[in-house]
Design an enzyme around this catalytic site. Structure first.
Site, PDB file in Angstrom:
ATOM      1  CB  THR A   1      -0.912   0.016   1.252  1.00  0.00           C
ATOM      2  OG1 THR A   1      -1.455   1.323   1.431  1.00  0.00           O
ATOM      3  CG2 THR A   1      -0.141  -0.326   2.522  1.00  0.00           C
TER       4      THR A   1
ATOM      5  CE1 TYR B   1      -4.144  -2.929   4.452  1.00  0.00           C
ATOM      6  CE2 TYR B   1      -3.683  -0.581   4.236  1.00  0.00           C
ATOM      7  CZ  TYR B   1      -3.900  -1.819   3.664  1.00  0.00           C
ATOM      8  OH  TYR B   1      -3.842  -1.954   2.300  1.00  0.00           O
TER       9      TYR B   1
HETATM   10  C1  UD1 Z   1      -7.232   4.080   0.561  1.00  0.00           C
HETATM   11  C2  UD1 Z   1      -7.306   2.641   1.054  1.00  0.00           C
HETATM   12  C3  UD1 Z   1      -6.055   2.264   1.803  1.00  0.00           C
HETATM   13  C4  UD1 Z   1      -4.861   2.511   0.917  1.00  0.00           C
HETATM   14  C5  UD1 Z   1      -4.836   3.980   0.496  1.00  0.00           C
HETATM   15  C6  UD1 Z   1      -3.693   4.220  -0.454  1.00  0.00           C
HETATM   16  C7  UD1 Z   1      -9.281   1.463   1.781  1.00  0.00           C
HETATM   17  C8  UD1 Z   1     -10.421   1.346   2.764  1.00  0.00           C
HETATM   18  N1  UD1 Z   1      -8.467   2.488   1.915  1.00  0.00           N
HETATM   19  O1  UD1 Z   1      -7.315   4.946   1.696  1.00  0.00           O
HETATM   20  O2  UD1 Z   1      -6.117   0.896   2.158  1.00  0.00           O
HETATM   21  O3  UD1 Z   1      -3.698   2.182   1.617  1.00  0.00           O
HETATM   22  O4  UD1 Z   1      -6.057   4.287  -0.178  1.00  0.00           O
HETATM   23  O5  UD1 Z   1      -3.677   5.536  -0.891  1.00  0.00           O
HETATM   24  O6  UD1 Z   1      -9.130   0.654   0.895  1.00  0.00           O
HETATM   25  N2  UD1 Z   1     -13.262  10.913   1.631  1.00  0.00           N
HETATM   26  C9  UD1 Z   1     -14.328  11.787   1.831  1.00  0.00           C
HETATM   27  N3  UD1 Z   1     -15.569  11.245   2.019  1.00  0.00           N
HETATM   28  C10 UD1 Z   1     -15.808   9.892   2.021  1.00  0.00           C
HETATM   29  C11 UD1 Z   1     -14.720   9.019   1.807  1.00  0.00           C
HETATM   30  C12 UD1 Z   1     -13.466   9.557   1.623  1.00  0.00           C
HETATM   31  O7  UD1 Z   1     -14.161  13.001   1.842  1.00  0.00           O
HETATM   32  O8  UD1 Z   1     -16.970   9.466   2.210  1.00  0.00           O
HETATM   33  C13 UD1 Z   1     -11.928  11.485   1.361  1.00  0.00           C
HETATM   34  C14 UD1 Z   1     -10.851  11.074   2.355  1.00  0.00           C
HETATM   35  O9  UD1 Z   1     -10.753  11.959   3.427  1.00  0.00           O
HETATM   36  C15 UD1 Z   1      -9.602  11.080   1.454  1.00  0.00           C
HETATM   37  C16 UD1 Z   1     -10.137  10.664   0.083  1.00  0.00           C
HETATM   38  O10 UD1 Z   1     -11.526  10.967   0.107  1.00  0.00           O
HETATM   39  O11 UD1 Z   1      -9.098  12.388   1.338  1.00  0.00           O
HETATM   40  C17 UD1 Z   1      -9.937   9.186  -0.221  1.00  0.00           C
HETATM   41  O12 UD1 Z   1     -10.451   8.393   0.849  1.00  0.00           O
HETATM   42  P1  UD1 Z   1     -10.663   6.816   0.707  1.00  0.00           P
HETATM   43  O13 UD1 Z   1     -11.307   6.500  -0.593  1.00  0.00           O
HETATM   44  O14 UD1 Z   1     -11.361   6.352   1.959  1.00  0.00           O
HETATM   45  O15 UD1 Z   1      -9.203   6.207   0.627  1.00  0.00           O
HETATM   46  P2  UD1 Z   1      -7.923   6.411   1.592  1.00  0.00           P
HETATM   47  O16 UD1 Z   1      -8.332   6.773   2.966  1.00  0.00           O
HETATM   48  O17 UD1 Z   1      -6.966   7.326   0.883  1.00  0.00           O
END
Ligand code: UD1
Length: 325
Positions: A117, A141
């Site tokens: 990751t 993780y």
């Molecule tokens: C994801 C992976 C992680 C991996 C990483 C690598 C999962 C659960 N997470 O984490 O395992 O190591 O990428 O870069 O597989 N966000 C919102 N609203 C939401 C969801 C997310 O604003 O409802 C924002 C988050 O704050 C972040 C971005 O969107 O800035 C991406 O979030 P997310 O898709 O959850 O992925 P990561 O946390 O980056």
């Protein structure tokens, strides 16, 4: 020349199984179906239900199917869950990987690909992140992934065994043919959540933090289409089969997109406003994670084919519609 795919019924594993089958490779999937979905594994793949730490089963599977290479996807992946229950993450991701690796070495497997990751890198490492950037994982993780990287490094030094570590950035989208996709019911991923909102299954999308030191204040990530990621596994496998040495590759496009840019993309694709609610930062989220993908491009000849944001969103929405009907 069969390839053993652990976690082949999961999100990224199942896309890789389809890609291998599409080009005629022989595949055997080992999955305990704790989160994977049997129906998403291609029909032409042999399927063994079981655990990667079941050494006798792994040995039998390798011998019975003539396995020459292993791609190890199986593991737990939810960051907050790992913070709440670290020991189960060290058990599932480290202890079980150790058992699998040992069984592979004992069986004479020499080619091994491991799913790691982007979160193994230090939060203050320079962006875009190159493979040699400092590592300082924060969550259990991410630590469990780096620990397994270290085990593999030592094993590759000690035995006739070579491995490739693929460090995934933010994986999104679904198989363009609709055969598989992200099926975790409680998924937290941005694009998956946005697709659920777009289909009216969730009332609004939470934007976690608008005060980050990024151009528009929201988190920036490098979203990679899962089919491009699956293709990276095939190239890594071919390189190992061809005698390539142990190495690691970042899997991302080198393009950072903010949460607001993703929201705008969903609105463009659906032609409708996406209901959002701005809120505080989610604990543990770094401001920016963007890959420097030069190594995988130059050494493996990896060429992204699905990197348009709108296409990624479209495929995620199409899968969401199909998956939940
Ligand atoms: C994801 C992976 C992680 C991996 C990483 C690598 C999962 C659960 N997470 O984490 O395992 O190591 O990428 O870069 O597989 N966000 C919102 N609203 C939401 C969801 C997310 O604003 O409802 C924002 C988050 O704050 C972040 C971005 O969107 O800035 C991406 O979030 P997310 O898709 O959850 O992925 P990561 O946390 O980056």
């Amino acid at each position: 020349m069969t390839t053993l795919i652990t976690g082949g019924a999961g999100y990224i594993g199942s896309h890789t199984v389809h890609a291998l089958l599409d080009r005629g490779d022989a595949v055997v999937v080992l999955d305990n179906l704790s989160t994977g979905v049997r129906a998403q594994v291609g029909e032409k793949a042999a399927f063994v239900q079981g655990d990667v730490a079941d050494t006798a089963l792994v040995r039998e599977t390798i011998a019975g199917h003539g396995v020459a290479s292993v791609i190890h996807f199986a593991g737990s992946i939810v960051v907050p869950e790992s913070v709440a229950d670290p020991l189960s993450y060290y058990e599932n991701n480290v202890v079980k990987s150790r058992a699998l690796i040992q069984a592979c070495v004992a069986a004479g497997i020499r080619n091994f690909i491991f799913s790691s990751t982007a979160t193994v890198y230090a939060e203050d490492a320079p962006q875009p992140l190159a493979e040699g950037a400092p590592k300082a994982p924060i969550s259990p993780y991410a630590r469990s992934k780096l620990m397994t990287e270290w085990m593999l490094e030592d094993v590759s030094r000690a035995h006739d065994f070579r491995h490739t570590v693929l460090r995934y950035f933010n994986v999104a989208g679904a198989d363009p043919q609709g055969r598989t996709g992200q099926s975790t019911p409680k998924a937290t991923h941005l694009i998956k959540r946005a697709a659920m909102v777009a289909l009216g299954r969730v009332p609004h999308l939470d934007i976690f933090g608008t005060d980050y030191p990024t151009p528009d204040g929201t988190g920036v990530r490098d979203y990679i289409h899962v089919s491009d990621l699956a293709a990276a596994h095939l190239l890594a496998l071919d390189a190992l089969r061809g005698g390539a040495g142990t190495t690691s590759y970042n899997c991302g496009y080198g393009r950072g997109l903010s949460v607001r840019e993703v929201v705008a993309g969903v609105e463009r694709v659906t032609g409708r406003p996406l209901p959002v609610r701005e809120g505080p930062r989610r604990p543990g989220d770094p401001p920016t994670l963007v890959a420097d993908p030069r190594r995988i491009k130059s050494e493996l000849g990896w060429v992204p084919r699905h990197d348009g944001l709108d296409g990624i969103i479209r495929s995620a929405i199409a899968w969401e519609r199909r998956f939940n009907t």
